[in-house]
Design an enzyme around this catalytic site. Structure first.
Site, PDB file in Angstrom:
ATOM      1  N   HIS A  70       3.526  11.678   1.688  1.00 21.50           N
ATOM      2  CA  HIS A  70       2.710  10.939   0.725  1.00 21.50           C
ATOM      3  C   HIS A  70       1.394  11.691   0.531  1.00 21.50           C
ATOM      4  O   HIS A  70       0.742  12.077   1.511  1.00 21.50           O
ATOM      5  CB  HIS A  70       2.432   9.527   1.224  1.00 21.50           C
ATOM      6  CG  HIS A  70       1.483   8.783   0.347  1.00 21.50           C
ATOM      7  ND1 HIS A  70       1.852   8.307  -0.896  1.00 21.50           N
ATOM      8  CD2 HIS A  70       0.172   8.477   0.505  1.00 21.50           C
ATOM      9  CE1 HIS A  70       0.800   7.735  -1.454  1.00 21.50           C
ATOM     10  NE2 HIS A  70      -0.225   7.822  -0.628  1.00 21.50           N
TER      11      HIS A  70
ATOM     12  N   PHE B 187       1.570   7.086   4.405  1.00 19.34           N
ATOM     13  CA  PHE B 187       0.341   6.620   5.056  1.00 19.34           C
ATOM     14  C   PHE B 187      -0.275   5.521   4.207  1.00 19.34           C
ATOM     15  O   PHE B 187      -0.238   5.588   2.996  1.00 19.34           O
ATOM     16  CB  PHE B 187      -0.697   7.744   5.183  1.00 19.34           C
ATOM     17  CG  PHE B 187      -0.141   9.103   5.491  1.00 19.34           C
ATOM     18  CD1 PHE B 187      -0.061  10.069   4.504  1.00 19.34           C
ATOM     19  CD2 PHE B 187       0.294   9.414   6.765  1.00 19.34           C
ATOM     20  CE1 PHE B 187       0.440  11.321   4.776  1.00 19.34           C
ATOM     21  CE2 PHE B 187       0.795  10.668   7.050  1.00 19.34           C
ATOM     22  CZ  PHE B 187       0.873  11.629   6.055  1.00 19.34           C
TER      23      PHE B 187
ATOM     24  N   GLY C  87       0.804  -1.213   0.000  1.00 17.04           N
ATOM     25  CA  GLY C  87       0.000   0.000   0.000  1.00 17.04           C
ATOM     26  C   GLY C  87       0.838   1.264   0.000  1.00 17.04           C
ATOM     27  O   GLY C  87       2.055   1.244  -0.212  1.00 17.04           O
ATOM     28  N   CYS C  88       0.176   2.372   0.280  1.00 13.59           N
ATOM     29  CA  CYS C  88       0.774   3.692   0.082  1.00 13.59           C
ATOM     30  C   CYS C  88       1.920   4.014   1.038  1.00 13.59           C
ATOM     31  O   CYS C  88       2.713   4.907   0.754  1.00 13.59           O
ATOM     32  CB  CYS C  88      -0.311   4.766   0.207  1.00 13.59           C
ATOM     33  SG  CYS C  88      -1.563   4.695  -1.097  1.00 13.59           S
ATOM     34  N   PHE C  89       2.004   3.329   2.165  1.00 13.97           N
ATOM     35  CA  PHE C  89       3.089   3.634   3.104  1.00 13.97           C
ATOM     36  C   PHE C  89       4.410   2.979   2.708  1.00 13.97           C
ATOM     37  O   PHE C  89       5.461   3.252   3.311  1.00 13.97           O
ATOM     38  CB  PHE C  89       2.711   3.203   4.525  1.00 13.97           C
ATOM     39  CG  PHE C  89       2.506   1.721   4.704  1.00 13.97           C
ATOM     40  CD1 PHE C  89       3.576   0.866   4.872  1.00 13.97           C
ATOM     41  CD2 PHE C  89       1.219   1.179   4.712  1.00 13.97           C
ATOM     42  CE1 PHE C  89       3.386  -0.498   5.038  1.00 13.97           C
ATOM     43  CE2 PHE C  89       1.014  -0.183   4.881  1.00 13.97           C
ATOM     44  CZ  PHE C  89       2.105  -1.025   5.041  1.00 13.97           C
TER      45      PHE C  89
END
Length: 232
Positions: free
Chosen positions: A146, A216, A6-8
């Site tokens: 992010h 995040f 994911g985004c993190f």
């Protein structure tokens, strides 16, 4: 290799690469973030209208960076120093961002309170990361955040009373490329470096000494990396 983080994950791979480089003399770690978020695109669903938010924000992207320790003079020129890195899971955030592999493929669902959960907890993460070096003025830092989406950036900016220019590089990357998940923070690092050089600033970090990188993503998980800029 890491999948479905994911985004993190942009922060995660920097943290892991830092550890590898510091503990293996002479090592150079190639970090590559490659994201094809188009695989999550689906038609509208009456039961999950929230999925339209992610589909409107996300984009494909890839970026790479080399991490090492003890640079070789006249051969290597560091751009930023990774000072410290940490990961934390935000309280009361279970299910805020969900990803599922189904017959139709990979699907994501976002709760509407994701921006609030992140902005409510971000100052605690900042204090834990930056208290050891005596920094409490968030506007004294350069920011590699992010993007998530405009709502997250707006709430973080308001919560920390950040000047608009602090998230300018993040907003520019989001506008140009969309949310490219893990690759975003590397794009933003390069944007900050490039703008600093164009303006003739003294350091790679917008003329400032210290900075922070935030990622995040699902969990809700936050990756925090403290950065030190180098002379331009």
């Amino acid at each position: 290799m890491m999948y479905q983080q994911g985004c993190f994950a942009g922060g995660t791979v920097l943290r892991l690469a830092k550890d590898l480089a510091e503990n293996n003399k002479g090592a150079r770690v190639l970090v590559v973030c490659s994201e094809i978020t188009a695989v999550t695109f689906r038609g509208p669903s009456d039961t999950h209208l929230d999925s339209l938010v992610g589909q409107a924000l996300f984009g494909d992207g890839a970026a790479a960076v080399i991490i090492g320790a003890d640079p070789v003079p006249e051969v290597e020129k560091p751009l930023f120093e990774l000072v410290s890195a940490a990961q934390t899971v935000l309280p009361d955030s279970d299910g805020a961002i969900d990803g599922h592999l189904r017959e139709v493929g990979l699907t994501f669902h976002l709760l509407k309170d994701v921006p609030g959960l992140i902005s409510k907890n971000i100052e605690k993460s900042l204090n834990e990361a930056l208290k050891p070096i005596g920094i409490s003025d968030w506007n004294s830092l350069f920011w590699i955040a992010h993007p998530g989406g405009p709502a997250i950036l707006d709430q973080v900016e308001a919560k920390l009373a950040l000047k608009p220019e602090k998230l300018e590089a993040t907003r520019q990357v989001l506008s140009d490329y969309g949310n490219m998940s893990s690759a975003c923070v590397l794009f933003i690092l390069d944007e900050v470096r490039r703008k600093s050089a164009e303006k003739g600033l003294e350091t790679t970090g917008e003329g400032l000494e210290w900075g922070v990188l935030f990622g995040f993503g699902p969990g809700l998980t936050v990756e925090t990396v403290v950065l030190h800029s180098v002379a331009a």
